[in-house]
Scaffold this active site. Structure first.
Site, PDB file in Angstrom:
ATOM      1  N   GLY A  39       0.794  -1.227   0.000  1.00  0.00           N
ATOM      2  CA  GLY A  39       0.000   0.000   0.000  1.00  0.00           C
ATOM      3  C   GLY A  39       0.823   1.271   0.000  1.00  0.00           C
ATOM      4  N   GLU A  95      15.276  -1.425  -3.905  1.00  0.00           N
ATOM      5  CA  GLU A  95      15.009  -1.818  -5.291  1.00  0.00           C
ATOM      6  C   GLU A  95      15.386  -0.688  -6.222  1.00  0.00           C
ATOM      7  OE1 GLU A  95      10.875  -2.846  -5.817  1.00  0.00           O
ATOM      8  OE2 GLU A  95      11.187  -4.888  -5.125  1.00  0.00           O
ATOM      9  N   LYS A  96      15.683  -1.045  -7.448  1.00  0.00           N
ATOM     10  CA  LYS A  96      15.800  -0.046  -8.506  1.00  0.00           C
ATOM     11  C   LYS A  96      14.451   0.663  -8.601  1.00  0.00           C
ATOM     12  CE  LYS A  96      17.724   1.739 -12.272  1.00  0.00           C
ATOM     13  NZ  LYS A  96      19.071   2.349 -12.251  1.00  0.00           N
ATOM     14  N   GLU A 135       1.583  -9.489  -8.568  1.00  0.00           N
ATOM     15  CA  GLU A 135       1.666  -8.090  -9.002  1.00  0.00           C
ATOM     16  C   GLU A 135       3.005  -7.773  -9.642  1.00  0.00           C
ATOM     17  OE1 GLU A 135      -1.082  -5.668  -5.774  1.00  0.00           O
ATOM     18  OE2 GLU A 135       1.076  -5.340  -5.805  1.00  0.00           O
ATOM     19  N   GLU A 154       4.936  -7.953  -5.634  1.00  0.00           N
ATOM     20  CA  GLU A 154       4.276  -8.577  -4.485  1.00  0.00           C
ATOM     21  C   GLU A 154       3.316  -9.648  -4.967  1.00  0.00           C
ATOM     22  OE1 GLU A 154       2.213  -5.537  -2.182  1.00  0.00           O
ATOM     23  OE2 GLU A 154       3.994  -4.275  -2.234  1.00  0.00           O
ATOM     24  N   ARG A 184      -5.358 -13.111  -1.614  1.00  0.00           N
ATOM     25  CA  ARG A 184      -6.798 -12.960  -1.345  1.00  0.00           C
ATOM     26  C   ARG A 184      -7.566 -12.729  -2.645  1.00  0.00           C
ATOM     27  NH1 ARG A 184      -4.394  -7.889  -0.662  1.00  0.00           N
ATOM     28  NH2 ARG A 184      -5.179  -6.437  -2.240  1.00  0.00           N
ATOM     29  N   VAL A 193     -10.616  -6.790  -5.160  1.00  0.00           N
ATOM     30  CA  VAL A 193     -11.756  -5.945  -5.525  1.00  0.00           C
ATOM     31  C   VAL A 193     -12.048  -6.077  -7.022  1.00  0.00           C
ATOM     32  CG1 VAL A 193     -12.634  -3.572  -5.601  1.00  0.00           C
ATOM     33  CG2 VAL A 193     -11.197  -4.290  -3.681  1.00  0.00           C
ATOM     34  N   ARG A 215     -14.679   1.947  -9.825  1.00  0.00           N
ATOM     35  CA  ARG A 215     -15.087   1.828  -8.415  1.00  0.00           C
ATOM     36  C   ARG A 215     -15.961   3.008  -8.013  1.00  0.00           C
ATOM     37  NH1 ARG A 215     -10.078  -0.655  -4.905  1.00  0.00           N
ATOM     38  NH2 ARG A 215      -9.327  -2.117  -6.487  1.00  0.00           N
TER      39      ARG A 215
HETATM   40  C1  MV4 Z   1       7.681   0.455  -6.924  1.00  0.00           C
HETATM   41  C2  MV4 Z   1       7.571   1.595  -7.748  1.00  0.00           C
HETATM   42  C3  MV4 Z   1       8.646   1.912  -8.549  1.00  0.00           C
HETATM   43  N1  MV4 Z   1       9.774   1.159  -8.532  1.00  0.00           N
HETATM   44  N2  MV4 Z   1       8.822  -0.274  -6.951  1.00  0.00           N
HETATM   45  C4  MV4 Z   1       3.671   1.126  -4.465  1.00  0.00           C
HETATM   46  C5  MV4 Z   1       2.906   0.196  -3.609  1.00  0.00           C
HETATM   47  C6  MV4 Z   1       3.721  -1.005  -3.511  1.00  0.00           C
HETATM   48  N3  MV4 Z   1       2.949  -2.121  -3.246  1.00  0.00           N
HETATM   49  C7  MV4 Z   1       4.594  -1.010  -4.707  1.00  0.00           C
HETATM   50  N4  MV4 Z   1       4.631   0.335  -5.150  1.00  0.00           N
HETATM   51  C8  MV4 Z   1       5.548   0.786  -6.039  1.00  0.00           C
HETATM   52  N5  MV4 Z   1       6.696   0.061  -6.114  1.00  0.00           N
HETATM   53  C9  MV4 Z   1       9.816   0.076  -7.737  1.00  0.00           C
HETATM   54  N6  MV4 Z   1      10.944  -0.663  -7.727  1.00  0.00           N
HETATM   55  C10 MV4 Z   1       6.376   2.318  -7.708  1.00  0.00           C
HETATM   56  C11 MV4 Z   1       5.354   1.914  -6.845  1.00  0.00           C
HETATM   57  C12 MV4 Z   1       4.145   2.692  -6.901  1.00  0.00           C
HETATM   58  C13 MV4 Z   1       2.949   2.125  -7.366  1.00  0.00           C
HETATM   59  C14 MV4 Z   1       2.868   0.805  -7.766  1.00  0.00           C
HETATM   60  C15 MV4 Z   1       1.677   0.260  -8.200  1.00  0.00           C
HETATM   61  C16 MV4 Z   1       0.545   1.053  -8.280  1.00  0.00           C
HETATM   62  C17 MV4 Z   1       0.611   2.354  -7.906  1.00  0.00           C
HETATM   63  C18 MV4 Z   1       1.801   2.914  -7.445  1.00  0.00           C
HETATM   64  C19 MV4 Z   1       1.844   4.249  -7.079  1.00  0.00           C
HETATM   65  C20 MV4 Z   1       3.000   4.786  -6.626  1.00  0.00           C
HETATM   66  C21 MV4 Z   1       4.158   4.018  -6.529  1.00  0.00           C
END
Ligand code: MV4
Length: 448
Positions: A164, A200-201, A275, A287, A291, A294, A337
């Site tokens: 989140g 992470e990058k 994901e 990730e 579950r 939505v 939604r």
């Molecule tokens: C990231 C990313 C960019 N680079 N990881 C945000 C929630 C988390 N579960 C993973 N997220 C992100 N990981 C790397 N290496 C950008 C996000 C991110 C994001 C990811 C999915 C959907 C919306 C997002 C909004 C902001 C940042």
């Protein structure tokens, strides 16, 4: 098969689960807070039990109350829906100890995927492509610097217990790393009681694409396609599509098969979502959610698979009713939604629904428990329903969405419906050219 399922959730998803149970001939128990006594799923359930006051901590998250409701009603299974206790390994374990089935994966799988470092380690071992990053937790500033130099800037510091977006900090260069590392740790400790972080990058303009998988824990597993969930605001998804519009059928099948094989190899049981971030033609695992999600209806619509039915079947020890080569994808689906929120500033808008006229017609599905006279309580998430539209292709789907939104009336409260009517006419949405930052930029008025 189970004889009585207790639905440990509320709102549209409680109704969705109830519908699947009824079609399977299973008795249903609704548990609800005192604020939800008038909910549609409570009316439709065979039995209902009030499990506490409005505050979720005292009701929907109250494990002893829910266990007592199981005991009183003689339920032999619990469906947790999404949110609340759906990814709580302790709850899954307690049910197990009481010989009540948890409709979801094993406590061990929930726990493994709840630890993002462990999840990534597992994903990599199973052949899923991951974002380049630190080998595990980064426990000192010196370790962080070493890992960051190896990965290359920009880097993202993430909480091991995260999800989140909480406890996430970007460092564009070496000068920003120390502060990013220490604030991420502090935030992670405060939010999750665990200050472990990893690196992470940082991907600058990815799409969020996820793969839906189903497994039966006996080595059978399938993927049922992808979803694009990039259109989000503050980590709240607002618009989801299946299949993901930006990838080819060949790319979908390739990443889908990688995920199905991983699901099979780890003997995963139930529905899962793998994901990814998708950038420049590459998928990067971030990730796995253990579950029901939505946005599952868009996948159901294009595959004709009832995901909740499959969840219940495999939790009852039956084999998956599906094989990969029989799964087909039909056209395109979009879900929006419907939140009880102001469509411009997103402030919550609880209250009484004075008039309700849902959209209908070909290719339209509405998952919602609301009705005229229903009072949206102020205590919970603002999601009050979902509009899912289908078309033979994305253009037809979008036109059907515009048509359905023009019909849809919810009066008495504000909803996000007007926002979607505007989005459906946006050139970038029509072309499918958007990433995880697009919606926030659009809302800020800057647009990209
Ligand atoms: C990231 C990313 C960019 N680079 N990881 C945000 C929630 C988390 N579960 C993973 N997220 C992100 N990981 C790397 N290496 C950008 C996000 C991110 C994001 C990811 C999915 C959907 C919306 C997002 C909004 C902001 C940042």
């Amino acid at each position: 098969m189970f004889s009585k399922v207790l639905i440990a959730n509320r709102g549209e998803i409680a109704l969705r689960i109830l519908r699947a149970c009824k079609e399977l001939g299973i008795q249903t128990v609704a548990v609800h807070s005192s604020a939800d006594a008038d909910a549609m799923h409570v009316r439709l359930a065979d039995e209902s039990v009030c499990i506490g006051p409005p505050a979720a901590l005292d009701s929907y998250l109250n494990i002893p109350s829910i266990m007592a409701a199981c005991e009183i009603t003689g339920a032999d299974a619990v469906h947790p829906g999404y949110g609340f206790l759906s990814e709580n390994a302790r709850f899954a374990r307690i049910l197990d100890e009481h010989k009540i089935a948890f409709i979801g994966p094993s406590a061990a799988h929930i726990e493994m995927m709840g630890d993002k470092i462990e999840a990534k380690r597992t994903a990599r071992k199973l052949g899923i492509p991951c974002v380049p990053g630190s080998a595990g937790a980064v426990n000192t500033q010196a370790e962080a610097l070493g890992a960051a130099r190896e990965i290359g800037f920009p880097v993202l510091v993430k909480a091991a217990s995260g999800g989140g977006g909480r406890g996430m900090k970007v460092a564009l260069n070496e000068g920003e790393l120390a502060v990013a590392w220490s604030t991420a740790r502090t935030e992670a400790k405060a939010a999750f009681g665990d200050d472990a972080v990893y690196l992470e990058k940082y991907l600058g303009k990815p799409r969020h694409i996820e793969v839906q998988v189903l497994g039966d824990g006996r080595g059978n597993a399938v993927h049922i396609g992808t979803r694009d969930c990039s259109l989000q605001r503050r980590h709240q998804k607002l618009w989801e599509e299946a299949n993901a519009p930006s990838i080819t059928a060949a790319e979908r099948d390739r990443i889908g098969e990688v995920c199905a094989k991983a699901t099979r190899d780890m003997k995963y049981s139930g529905a899962g979502t793998v994901e990814f971030l998708y950038e420049d033609g590459e998928f990067y695992f971030i990730e796995m959610n253990t579950r029901l999600q939505v946005e599952h209806p868009v996948t159901e619509r294009i595959t004709n698979i009832d995901i909740v039915y499959e969840q219940i079947r495999v939790a009852a020890g039956e084999k998956l009713s599906l094989v990969q080569n029989e799964i087909q994808f039909w056209g395109h689906a979009i879900e929006v939604r419907i939140n009880a929120e102001d469509p411009v500033d997103f402030t919550p808008s609880p209250g009484t629904i004075t008039y309700y006229h849902p959209a209908g017609g070909v290719g339209v599905r509405i998952d919602s428990g609301i009705y005229q006279g229903y009072k949206v309580p102020p205590y919970y998430d603002s999601l009050i329903g979902k509009l899912i539209v289908h078309g033979r292709n994305r253009a037809e789907c979008l036109q059907r969405l515009r048509r359905a939104l023009d019909e849809f009336v919810v009066d008495g409260i504000k909803t996000t419906l007007p926002l979607f009517r505007r989005l459906a006419d946006e050139p970038d949405i029509i072309s499918g050219d958007y990433n995880i930052h697009w919606l926030e930029a659009y809302l800020a008025g800057t647009k990209k």
